[in-house]
Write a protein that holds these residues in place. Structure first.
Motif, PDB file in Angstrom:
ATOM      1  N   ARG A   1      -5.371   5.937  -1.442  1.00 57.56           N
ATOM      2  CA  ARG A   1      -5.032   6.896  -2.490  1.00 57.56           C
ATOM      3  C   ARG A   1      -6.023   8.034  -2.513  1.00 57.56           C
ATOM      4  O   ARG A   1      -7.219   7.819  -2.624  1.00 57.56           O
ATOM      5  CB  ARG A   1      -5.084   6.179  -3.827  1.00 57.56           C
ATOM      6  CG  ARG A   1      -3.747   5.876  -4.384  1.00 57.56           C
ATOM      7  CD  ARG A   1      -3.912   4.963  -5.548  1.00 57.56           C
ATOM      8  NE  ARG A   1      -4.155   5.705  -6.778  1.00 57.56           N
ATOM      9  CZ  ARG A   1      -4.055   5.142  -7.974  1.00 57.56           C
ATOM     10  NH1 ARG A   1      -3.745   3.864  -8.078  1.00 57.56           N
ATOM     11  NH2 ARG A   1      -4.270   5.844  -9.050  1.00 57.56           N
TER      12      ARG A   1
ATOM     13  N   ASP B   1       7.697  -7.222   0.578  1.00 60.50           N
ATOM     14  CA  ASP B   1       7.178  -5.870   0.384  1.00 60.50           C
ATOM     15  C   ASP B   1       6.650  -5.846  -1.051  1.00 60.50           C
ATOM     16  O   ASP B   1       7.425  -5.920  -2.001  1.00 60.50           O
ATOM     17  CB  ASP B   1       8.323  -4.870   0.591  1.00 60.50           C
ATOM     18  CG  ASP B   1       7.918  -3.434   0.305  1.00 60.50           C
ATOM     19  OD1 ASP B   1       6.756  -3.193  -0.081  1.00 60.50           O
ATOM     20  OD2 ASP B   1       8.783  -2.549   0.452  1.00 60.50           O
ATOM     21  N   THR B   2       5.314  -5.785  -1.178  1.00 63.57           N
ATOM     22  CA  THR B   2       4.691  -5.979  -2.491  1.00 63.57           C
ATOM     23  C   THR B   2       4.248  -4.662  -3.092  1.00 63.57           C
ATOM     24  O   THR B   2       3.369  -3.993  -2.557  1.00 63.57           O
ATOM     25  CB  THR B   2       3.470  -6.916  -2.365  1.00 63.57           C
ATOM     26  OG1 THR B   2       2.456  -6.269  -1.569  1.00 63.57           O
ATOM     27  CG2 THR B   2       3.855  -8.241  -1.703  1.00 63.57           C
TER      28      THR B   2
ATOM     29  N   ARG C   1       4.801   8.666  -5.062  1.00 63.18           N
ATOM     30  CA  ARG C   1       4.154   9.199  -6.256  1.00 63.18           C
ATOM     31  C   ARG C   1       4.913  10.414  -6.793  1.00 63.18           C
ATOM     32  O   ARG C   1       5.443  11.208  -6.031  1.00 63.18           O
ATOM     33  CB  ARG C   1       2.717   9.630  -5.935  1.00 63.18           C
ATOM     34  CG  ARG C   1       1.831   8.525  -5.401  1.00 63.18           C
ATOM     35  CD  ARG C   1       1.419   7.504  -6.394  1.00 63.18           C
ATOM     36  NE  ARG C   1       0.778   8.013  -7.584  1.00 63.18           N
ATOM     37  CZ  ARG C   1       0.073   7.257  -8.426  1.00 63.18           C
ATOM     38  NH1 ARG C   1      -0.097   5.964  -8.186  1.00 63.18           N
ATOM     39  NH2 ARG C   1      -0.460   7.778  -9.497  1.00 63.18           N
TER      40      ARG C   1
ATOM     41  N   ASP D   1       4.630   6.394 -10.197  1.00 58.99           N
ATOM     42  CA  ASP D   1       5.553   6.276  -9.062  1.00 58.99           C
ATOM     43  C   ASP D   1       6.997   6.554  -9.472  1.00 58.99           C
ATOM     44  O   ASP D   1       7.395   6.265 -10.605  1.00 58.99           O
ATOM     45  CB  ASP D   1       5.497   4.858  -8.466  1.00 58.99           C
ATOM     46  CG  ASP D   1       4.311   4.671  -7.547  1.00 58.99           C
ATOM     47  OD1 ASP D   1       4.062   5.562  -6.718  1.00 58.99           O
ATOM     48  OD2 ASP D   1       3.625   3.638  -7.670  1.00 58.99           O
TER      49      ASP D   1
ATOM     50  N   GLY E   1       0.782  -1.234   0.000  1.00 61.52           N
ATOM     51  CA  GLY E   1       0.000   0.000   0.000  1.00 61.52           C
ATOM     52  C   GLY E   1       0.803   1.267   0.000  1.00 61.52           C
ATOM     53  O   GLY E   1       0.352   2.298  -0.471  1.00 61.52           O
ATOM     54  N   GLU E   2       2.010   1.231   0.541  1.00 59.94           N
ATOM     55  CA  GLU E   2       2.824   2.432   0.644  1.00 59.94           C
ATOM     56  C   GLU E   2       4.251   1.997   0.951  1.00 59.94           C
ATOM     57  O   GLU E   2       4.474   0.846   1.354  1.00 59.94           O
ATOM     58  CB  GLU E   2       2.300   3.345   1.757  1.00 59.94           C
ATOM     59  CG  GLU E   2       1.975   2.537   2.973  1.00 59.94           C
ATOM     60  CD  GLU E   2       1.565   3.325   4.198  1.00 59.94           C
ATOM     61  OE1 GLU E   2       2.105   4.417   4.424  1.00 59.94           O
ATOM     62  OE2 GLU E   2       0.756   2.795   4.946  1.00 59.94           O
ATOM     63  N   PRO E   3       5.196   2.898   0.797  1.00 63.30           N
ATOM     64  CA  PRO E   3       6.567   2.527   1.141  1.00 63.30           C
ATOM     65  C   PRO E   3       6.641   2.159   2.622  1.00 63.30           C
ATOM     66  O   PRO E   3       6.012   2.800   3.456  1.00 63.30           O
ATOM     67  CB  PRO E   3       7.352   3.814   0.862  1.00 63.30           C
ATOM     68  CG  PRO E   3       6.513   4.606  -0.090  1.00 63.30           C
ATOM     69  CD  PRO E   3       5.097   4.272   0.272  1.00 63.30           C
TER      70      PRO E   3
ATOM     71  N   GLN F   1      -0.655  -1.697  -7.890  1.00 60.93           N
ATOM     72  CA  GLN F   1      -1.644  -0.619  -7.936  1.00 60.93           C
ATOM     73  C   GLN F   1      -3.027  -1.182  -8.296  1.00 60.93           C
ATOM     74  O   GLN F   1      -3.120  -2.282  -8.842  1.00 60.93           O
ATOM     75  CB  GLN F   1      -1.274   0.379  -9.039  1.00 60.93           C
ATOM     76  CG  GLN F   1       0.139   0.885  -8.964  1.00 60.93           C
ATOM     77  CD  GLN F   1       0.464   1.806 -10.121  1.00 60.93           C
ATOM     78  OE1 GLN F   1       0.450   1.402 -11.288  1.00 60.93           O
ATOM     79  NE2 GLN F   1       0.741   3.067  -9.817  1.00 60.93           N
ATOM     80  N   THR F   2      -4.050  -0.375  -8.069  1.00 60.89           N
ATOM     81  CA  THR F   2      -5.396  -0.747  -8.508  1.00 60.89           C
ATOM     82  C   THR F   2      -5.352  -1.122  -9.994  1.00 60.89           C
ATOM     83  O   THR F   2      -5.966  -2.097 -10.423  1.00 60.89           O
ATOM     84  CB  THR F   2      -6.357   0.447  -8.309  1.00 60.89           C
ATOM     85  OG1 THR F   2      -6.302   0.854  -6.947  1.00 60.89           O
ATOM     86  CG2 THR F   2      -7.785   0.072  -8.682  1.00 60.89           C
TER      87      THR F   2
HETATM   88  C1  7RM Z   1      -2.098  -2.047  -3.809  1.00 63.24           C
HETATM   89  C2  7RM Z   1      -2.409  -0.581  -3.713  1.00 63.24           C
HETATM   90  C3  7RM Z   1      -1.175   2.318  -5.442  1.00 63.24           C
HETATM   91  C4  7RM Z   1      -0.036   3.192  -4.990  1.00 63.24           C
HETATM   92  C5  7RM Z   1       1.223   2.970  -5.798  1.00 63.24           C
HETATM   93  C6  7RM Z   1       2.297   3.388  -4.812  1.00 63.24           C
HETATM   94  C7  7RM Z   1       1.743   2.920  -3.476  1.00 63.24           C
HETATM   95  C8  7RM Z   1       1.577   0.425  -3.133  1.00 63.24           C
HETATM   96  C9  7RM Z   1       3.566  -0.045  -2.382  1.00 63.24           C
HETATM   97  C10 7RM Z   1       3.508   1.341  -2.659  1.00 63.24           C
HETATM   98  C11 7RM Z   1       5.708   1.584  -1.993  1.00 63.24           C
HETATM   99  C12 7RM Z   1       4.805  -0.582  -1.882  1.00 63.24           C
HETATM  100  N1  7RM Z   1      -3.081  -0.023  -4.749  1.00 63.24           N
HETATM  101  N2  7RM Z   1       2.262   1.593  -3.116  1.00 63.24           N
HETATM  102  N3  7RM Z   1       2.360  -0.573  -2.685  1.00 63.24           N
HETATM  103  N4  7RM Z   1       4.576   2.143  -2.468  1.00 63.24           N
HETATM  104  N5  7RM Z   1       5.840   0.277  -1.707  1.00 63.24           N
HETATM  105  N6  7RM Z   1       4.947  -1.878  -1.566  1.00 63.24           N
HETATM  106  O1  7RM Z   1      -2.068   0.032  -2.742  1.00 63.24           O
HETATM  107  O2  7RM Z   1      -4.010   1.780  -6.171  1.00 63.24           O
HETATM  108  O3  7RM Z   1      -4.466   1.850  -3.800  1.00 63.24           O
HETATM  109  O4  7RM Z   1      -2.282   2.434  -4.567  1.00 63.24           O
HETATM  110  O5  7RM Z   1       0.328   2.875  -3.644  1.00 63.24           O
HETATM  111  O6  7RM Z   1       2.435   4.770  -4.797  1.00 63.24           O
HETATM  112  O7  7RM Z   1       1.199   3.749  -6.979  1.00 63.24           O
HETATM  113  S1  7RM Z   1      -3.536   1.536  -4.832  1.00 63.24           S
END
Ligand code: 7RM
Length: 531
Positions: free
Chosen positions: A441, A325-326, A430, A415, A301-303, A329-330
């Protein structure tokens, strides 16, 4: 058929949990698919689902899939106005909801929010309402029906079968709205064939799923992570997937760990924001638990900051469990860059390597590919993959320009990314005007539009700032004409306005009243300076 498909843990630990075997789930999906048909839902129709985290949410989604209807799940935190916008965009004439939902100490009204949304959506023909909280709701004759009554009707028909509709691999499976750099969320469309192949493939390989494993993904099904790794991926792989209705800190900060021990969870998949919020309670809520069943930990979901990564690996994984650490994105449907648990190397803060079949490319601002290692650039994907976005609902051109036109022949993720000397990838966040607040997001333009709707607001600019728990917080600069008045009250009014227009998740953490905003000569707000 006797294998558990879904384990459901209710919000209140005193309430009984439920286990649905694959046979139970199949029977309930067939039954509800017939309910949908009886209510006029046909192949290709869009069905909006606005429910809490109950097993019937999974049943509703799968019943749509069974008859070829396109589900569009809306997260329970979105406001009536947000729902109305999405209903219009998807032209969804059917809604499935609950009277209410439980989240920790809070009870949330779901049907009442739908009622408000429907004031502006006269094209909605049917609303099917599941009883969960027994809170009083208004039921409009001819439009609103109870889930339970509709099931009884199917039972009186002698529980007819409902053969799965034959679908083309490229027929739509669902729409999920997501925020971008404009004020209007996009309806990301995924298809039946590719999406299911990709979620199953990535689920099995990233988490190294073994038959019999219990998988606990803590996301809400209202987000893509829940779609892909609570529902479709695990179930396509025949896994046991846990659905948790509540929140990590209620009745106390040991709730996740209670659940892990109670159901002998093997794979835990959660977000850095949850890890950071639990870290604040120290190790005491953790140490009362064994956590011995855990084999693999995932983050999404985020770093993830190094401190949270190490805490997770040490205190939850006890140094025994690989952490993946996965990154995805949507729009990608499933995991794109990640370790394979216990197989590929891990490095804190790094998503590490592309999944087999995925081709990441880093480009500079001119679109030149950056080859070699120890380089930073914008992250793109070179070659199509099964789970990729097919279109943005109702506006294919928008899909093309947003994702496929920035750089020729590449999918652009939005990203930034660094590739280290060992060829491992680290997502840096982002590079567009999208915020990531607690893994959610949110577009800065959406928040600005909402703030600007408030009477007296002349202009606003929203930026993200580093936040200990949420990853990013929302900081709003606001020019307000009456700002010599009661600032605190105006602040509260603005928060109310944002909550009404988008939902509480988009409320700014800080509002600073200003007399002007820094702009370029062409009038663009200089966010870099505001940050
Ligand atoms: C799965 C999800 C996507 C955005 C993506 C990134 C950030 C997601 C990671 C991450 C760093 C990660 N879908 N993001 N996973 N950043 N490390 N492992 O979250 O569409 O809601 O968001 O989330 O910026 O573009 S999402």
């Amino acid at each position: 058929g006797n294998k558990p498909a879904i384990i459901w843990e209710p919000n209140d630990p005193e309430e009984h949990h439920r286990v649905l075997t694959y046979r139970d789930l199949h029977q309930k999906v067939v039954q509800f698919a017939n309910v949908l048909k009886n209510n006029g839902v046909q192949k290709g129709d869009r069905v909006c689902i606005y429910m809490g985290m109950v097993p019937e949410l999974a049943i509703a989604m799968l019943a749509c899939a069974r008859i070829g209807a396109v589900h569009s799940v809306i997260f329970g935190g979105f406001s009536a106005r947000s729902i109305a916008d999405r209903l219009h965009d998807a032209q969804a004439a059917f809604i499935i909801t609950c009277d209410g939902g439980y989240r920790g100490k809070k009870e949330i009204t779901l049907k009442a929010v739908i009622d408000d949304a429907l004031e502006q959506c006269r094209f909605v023909k049917k609303v099917i309402v599941l009883t969960r909280t027994r809170t009083p709701v208004s039921m409009i004759k001819g439009r609103d029906v109870w889930w339970e009554d509709e099931i009884k009707k199917v039972e009186t028909m002698g529980n007819p079968d409902c053969p799965a509709e034959e679908m083309d691999a490229e027929d739509p499976l669902f729409i999920l709205y997501t925020s971008g750099s404009t004020g209007k969320p996009k309806g990301v469309v995924h298809t039946c064939g590719g999406y299911m192949v990709y979620t199953a493939y990535s689920f099995v390989n990233v988490f190294q799923y073994e038959p019999g494993d219990v998988h606990f993904c803590t996301a809400d099904i209202g987000w893509i992570t829940g779609h892909s790794y609570i529902l479709y991926g695990p179930l396509a792989a025949g896994a046991t997937s846990l659905i948790f209705e509540g929140v990590p800190t209620w009745p106390d900060a040991g709730r996740f760990w209670d659940i892990v021990d109670k159901y002998q969870v093997n794979i835990l998949y959660t977000a850095p924001t949850a890890i950071r919020s639990l870290m604040h309670y120290g190790t005491e809520p953790v140490s009362k638990h064994s956590l011995e069943s855990l084999k693999v930990l995932g983050s999404v979901g985020e770093p993830i900051n190094e401190e949270a990564w190490h805490w997770y690996a040490k205190h939850i994984g006890k140094g025994r469990c690989p952490v993946v650490d996965t990154w995805w994105q949507t729009e990608t449907g499933g995991i794109m860059i990640s370790g394979l648990a216990g197989i590929t190397p891990a490095k804190p803060g790094y998503a590490t390597l592309p999944l087999p079949g995925v081709q990441p490319v880093l480009v500079d601002e001119h679109g030149e590919e950056l080859e070699g290692d120890d380089v930073s650039g914008n992250l793109c994907i070179r070659f199509p993959w099964p789970g990729m976005i097919r279109t943005t609902y109702g506006d294919h051109e928008r899909c093309r320009t947003t994702y496929f036109a920035t750089y020729e022949n590449l999918y652009f993720t939005g990203d930034g990314c660094y590739r280290d000397p060992d060829g491992l990838y680290r997502i840096t966040g982002r590079v567009d005007d999208v915020l990531n607040v607690s893994g959610h997001r949110i577009g800065t333009a959406e928040v600005e539009n909402a703030i600007n709707m408030h009477a007296g607001v002349i202009e606003s600019a929203v930026v993200g700032y580093p936040h200990d728990v949420k990853g990013q917080g929302i900081y709003a600069y606001v020019i307000h004409e009456g700002h010599h008045g009661d600032d605190e009250l105006t602040r509260q009014d603005i928060l109310q306005t944002v909550t009404r227009l988008i939902g509480a998740i988009a409320k700014p953490d800080k509002i600073q009243f200003v007399s002007d905003l820094p702009k370029t000569r062409s009038g663009k707000i200089m966010r870099r300076i505001l940050r």
